[in-house]
Design a protein around this motif. Structure first.
Motif, short mmCIF file in Angstrom:
data_model
loop_
_atom_site.label_atom_id
_atom_site.label_comp_id
_atom_site.label_asym_id
_atom_site.label_seq_id
_atom_site.Cartn_x
_atom_site.Cartn_y
_atom_site.Cartn_z
N MET A 1 29.32 8.14 -14.23
CA MET A 1 30.40 7.50 -14.98
C MET A 1 31.67 7.51 -14.16
N ASN A 2 32.40 6.43 -14.16
CA ASN A 2 33.69 6.33 -13.50
C ASN A 2 34.74 7.01 -14.35
N ASP A 3 35.40 8.06 -13.77
CA ASP A 3 36.38 8.81 -14.55
C ASP A 3 37.58 7.96 -14.96
N SER B 1 37.32 4.95 -16.15
CA SER B 1 36.94 4.00 -17.18
C SER B 1 37.57 4.38 -18.51
N VAL C 1 32.46 13.78 -30.94
CA VAL C 1 32.88 14.34 -29.66
C VAL C 1 34.38 14.60 -29.76
N ARG D 1 37.03 12.88 -22.26
CA ARG D 1 35.98 12.72 -21.26
C ARG D 1 34.62 12.50 -21.93
N ALA D 2 34.35 13.27 -22.99
CA ALA D 2 33.08 13.09 -23.71
C ALA D 2 33.03 11.73 -24.39
N GLN E 1 34.53 9.01 -23.29
CA GLN E 1 34.28 8.05 -22.22
C GLN E 1 32.78 7.94 -21.94
N GLY E 2 32.11 9.10 -21.92
CA GLY E 2 30.67 9.08 -21.69
C GLY E 2 29.92 8.35 -22.77
N TYR E 3 30.31 8.58 -24.03
CA TYR E 3 29.69 7.87 -25.15
C TYR E 3 29.89 6.37 -25.02
N GLU F 1 30.53 4.55 -22.35
CA GLU F 1 29.77 3.98 -21.23
C GLU F 1 28.30 3.82 -21.58
N ARG F 2 27.75 4.76 -22.33
CA ARG F 2 26.34 4.63 -22.75
C ARG F 2 26.17 3.45 -23.69
#
Length: 378
Positions: free
Chosen positions: A1-3, A5, A200, A204-205, A207-209, A211-212
């Motif tokens: 993941m791009n930080d 994003s 979440v 950061r968490a 962002q991960g969600y 992106e998924r």
């Protein structure tokens, strides 16, 4: 993941912004009027404070306030926008109304406003797009970090039933009393990405969600989430989306002040909230608020006991009063407390006025007069 994003753009903590979706009605039978385009053409860029834009169908507009620090500034700007809209509506022989639903419009008669996004949403959601001719108030609260925004979004979820009950202004749909104080909320819940954000608690968490979800092709941007409360990273805010549009801009400003004071309490005092239990009882509490307003049952996720939503509002106002005082909005909270203690919400006013006036057309006429800041006739 791009930080980098989905970058959260920090904003000044507890600043306020208000969005209002408004009805355009004709002045013959007071049904919805397909005049959004003509009304919008009467305003050049920068001619109003804040902004005015189209909404999903051609009987709706949305007005956005500027960013403000306090209730008084929000109210002054909303009144200024209201007055300009009132004058433009008079020129066109139409009226502008608040309220979460129009009492008797037929959704199948509505037309999608011709923008690329709205046409895409109609292709995606079918008849739900036209059924989305409902009217809400959104309140933005400034946050100085993405982590605070995520925590605040979840903490505010505990108070969603209060927001629904306080703002409820949609007892009517398709000419029928739905027996709900806020039937608008049922329309919003039909969308697949409505409800609550993922559990979440850091940016950061999240962002991960995101992106998924984006990688799966489910969403393309934050606009695709119709959550009751959502972060708005490009503004640096948390956006509360469950309010019905109230019948007056004064009530809209009071509701925004309540959200601001509550956010001040939550971000400063950081009360412990069991998020897992919160979302266990969330749908029950939300339904009770939409159905019964202040008389709905609220199951407290922390004490696991039930009480009336009105009683929960009273206790909350007592708890957050020091924060309201610091933000100079105590009087706004006191007016909302009067609604809880006897005056009733806008849904109650609407039902009472309908009995007195005798027809839903006359009800809409009077609602237009209320929104315009006039003393209603008859």
């Amino acid at each position: 993941m791009n930080d980098e994003s989905l970058f959260f753009k920090p904003s000044r903590r507890l600043t306020l912004g208000v969005e209002l979706e408004l009805q355009i009605v004709n002045t013959r039978d007071f049904n919805l009027s397909l005049d959004a385009g003509e009304l919008l053409r009467g305003f050049s860029p920068g001619s109003l404070p804040g902004d005015i834009k189209p909404e999903m169908t051609q009987s709706m507009i949305e007005v956005n306030s500027s960013v403000h620090a306090d209730h008084a500034a929000v109210l002054a700007e909303l009144r200024s926008i209201r007055d300009a809209l009132r004058e433009r509506a008079l020129e066109m022989n139409v009226a502008i109304c608040g309220g979460g639903t129009h009492p008797f419009q037929a959704w199948n008669e509505q037309k999608i406003f011709p923008t690329e996004r709205f046409n895409m949403l109609q292709r995606k959601y079918g008849y739900l797009a036209k059924q989305f001719t409902v009217f809400g108030q959104h309140v933005h609260i400034g946050c100085d970090s993405g982590d605070d925004a995520m925590i605040l979004a979840h903490c505010l979820g505990r108070y969603v039933p209060q927001f629904i009950a306080l703002s409820a202004a949609s007892p009517w749909s398709q000419g029928v009393d739905t027996l709900f104080d806020s039937c608008r909320s049922n329309v919003v819940r039909a969308f697949p990405l409505s409800g609550t954000p993922p559990l979440v608690t850091t940016w950061r968490a999240f962002q991960g969600y995101f992106e998924r979800m984006k990688g799966l092709g489910i969403v393309g941007s934050m606009k695709d989430f119709y959550w009751d409360v959502r972060p708005k990273p490009e503004y640096g805010t948390v956006e509360i989306r469950v309010f019905d549009t109230p019948l007056t801009v004064d009530k809209a400003a009071d509701l925004a002040a309540y959200a601001q004071a509550l956010a001040g309490y939550l971000l400063t005092e950081r009360p412990a909230i069991n998020f897992e239990d919160l979302y266990l009882v969330y749908n029950h509490n939300r339904f009770e608020a939409a159905r019964h307003g202040f008389a709905g049952s609220f199951v407290d996720p922390d004490t696991r006991t039930a009480r009336l939503i009105g009683d929960d509002i009273r206790d909350t106002i007592r708890r957050i009063r020091p924060h309201a005082r610091a933000l100079d909005c105590e009087q706004a909270l006191d007016r909302l407390l009067l609604d809880v203690s006897g005056t009733g919400n806008d849904a109650h006013w609407s039902r009472t006025a309908r009995k007195k006036l005798g027809s839903l057309s006359d009800l809409v006429r009077v609602q237009g007069e209320r929104w315009a800041g006039k003393k209603p006739r008859g």
